[in-house]
Design a protein around this motif. Structure first.
Motif, mmCIF file in Angstrom:
data_model
loop_
_atom_site.group_PDB
_atom_site.id
_atom_site.type_symbol
_atom_site.label_atom_id
_atom_site.label_comp_id
_atom_site.label_asym_id
_atom_site.label_seq_id
_atom_site.Cartn_x
_atom_site.Cartn_y
_atom_site.Cartn_z
ATOM 1 N N LEU A 7 1.041 -1.258 -0.332
ATOM 2 C CA LEU A 7 0.272 0.038 0.178
ATOM 3 C C LEU A 7 0.920 1.562 -0.296
ATOM 4 C CD1 LEU A 7 -2.716 -0.742 2.102
ATOM 5 C CD2 LEU A 7 -3.284 -0.450 0.611
ATOM 6 N N PHE A 8 1.850 1.338 0.860
ATOM 7 C CA PHE A 8 2.684 2.405 0.841
ATOM 8 C C PHE A 8 3.440 2.564 -0.631
ATOM 9 C CE2 PHE A 8 3.387 2.162 5.669
ATOM 10 C CZ PHE A 8 3.684 3.510 5.537
ATOM 11 N N ASP A 9 3.557 1.447 -1.298
ATOM 12 C CA ASP A 9 4.288 1.983 -2.545
ATOM 13 C C ASP A 9 2.984 2.171 -3.829
ATOM 14 O OD1 ASP A 9 7.743 1.008 -1.749
ATOM 15 O OD2 ASP A 9 7.440 -1.363 -2.683
ATOM 16 N N PRO A 13 1.979 7.532 1.360
ATOM 17 C CA PRO A 13 1.865 7.533 2.820
ATOM 18 C C PRO A 13 0.666 7.099 3.106
ATOM 19 C CG PRO A 13 2.672 9.531 1.871
ATOM 20 C CD PRO A 13 2.878 8.634 1.270
ATOM 21 N N ASN A 14 -0.683 7.688 2.789
ATOM 22 C CA ASN A 14 -1.701 8.115 3.370
ATOM 23 C C ASN A 14 -2.335 6.828 3.125
ATOM 24 O OD1 ASN A 14 -1.342 10.085 4.837
ATOM 25 N ND2 ASN A 14 -2.054 11.497 2.722
ATOM 26 N N ALA A 15 -2.155 5.989 2.073
ATOM 27 C CA ALA A 15 -2.864 4.431 1.848
ATOM 28 C C ALA A 15 -3.408 3.843 2.560
ATOM 29 C CB ALA A 15 -2.661 4.031 0.858
ATOM 30 N N PRO A 16 -2.390 3.008 3.349
ATOM 31 C CA PRO A 16 -2.029 2.712 4.475
ATOM 32 C C PRO A 16 -2.950 3.407 6.032
ATOM 33 C CG PRO A 16 0.120 2.390 4.150
ATOM 34 C CD PRO A 16 -0.628 3.666 3.186
ATOM 35 N N LEU A 17 -3.091 4.267 6.214
ATOM 36 C CA LEU A 17 -3.284 4.247 7.203
ATOM 37 C C LEU A 17 -5.181 5.526 6.939
ATOM 38 C CD1 LEU A 17 -0.586 7.812 7.845
ATOM 39 C CD2 LEU A 17 -1.095 6.126 8.884
ATOM 40 N N TYR A 46 8.027 4.478 7.209
ATOM 41 C CA TYR A 46 8.542 3.747 5.749
ATOM 42 C C TYR A 46 9.985 4.110 5.305
ATOM 43 C CZ TYR A 46 8.633 1.270 1.534
ATOM 44 O OH TYR A 46 8.541 0.557 0.439
ATOM 45 N N LEU A 47 10.731 3.191 5.503
ATOM 46 C CA LEU A 47 12.239 3.876 6.244
ATOM 47 C C LEU A 47 12.889 3.022 5.120
ATOM 48 C CD1 LEU A 47 13.753 4.801 9.573
ATOM 49 C CD2 LEU A 47 12.173 6.392 7.681
ATOM 50 N N THR A 48 13.264 3.606 3.203
ATOM 51 C CA THR A 48 14.136 2.527 2.420
ATOM 52 C C THR A 48 15.169 2.535 2.108
ATOM 53 O OG1 THR A 48 13.568 4.622 1.116
ATOM 54 C CG2 THR A 48 11.829 2.333 1.159
#
Length: 52
Positions: A7-9, A13-17, A46-48
Motif C-alpha cells: 500500500l505504501f508503494d 503514505p496515506n494509503a495504509p493510514l 516507512y524507511l527505504t
C-alpha cells in the motif's frame, strides 16, 4: 512485497493510514486482528535504503 508495504508503494503514505479504519470496522470484535481498543490512532513510518 505485500500487505501494508505494498500500500505504501502503490498508494503513497496515506494509503495504509486510510485503510486502518476500514479494517477496524470490518473486525469490530477484534477477532481477526486482536487489539485492546476497538479503534486507535494510526501512525506509520516507512524507511527505504541502507545507511551510507
Amino acid at each position: 512485497m505485500h500487505g501494508l508495504l505494498n500500500l505504501f508503494d502503490t498508494g503513497g503514505p496515506n494509503a495504509p493510514l486510510e485503510s486502518v479504519p476500514k479494517i477496524e470496522a470490518d473486525d469490530p470484535a477484534a477477532q481477526r486482528y486482536p487489539r485492546i481498543k476497538r479503534s486507535d490512532d494510526a501512525t506509520a513510518a516507512y524507511l527505504t535504503g541502507a545507511p551510507k
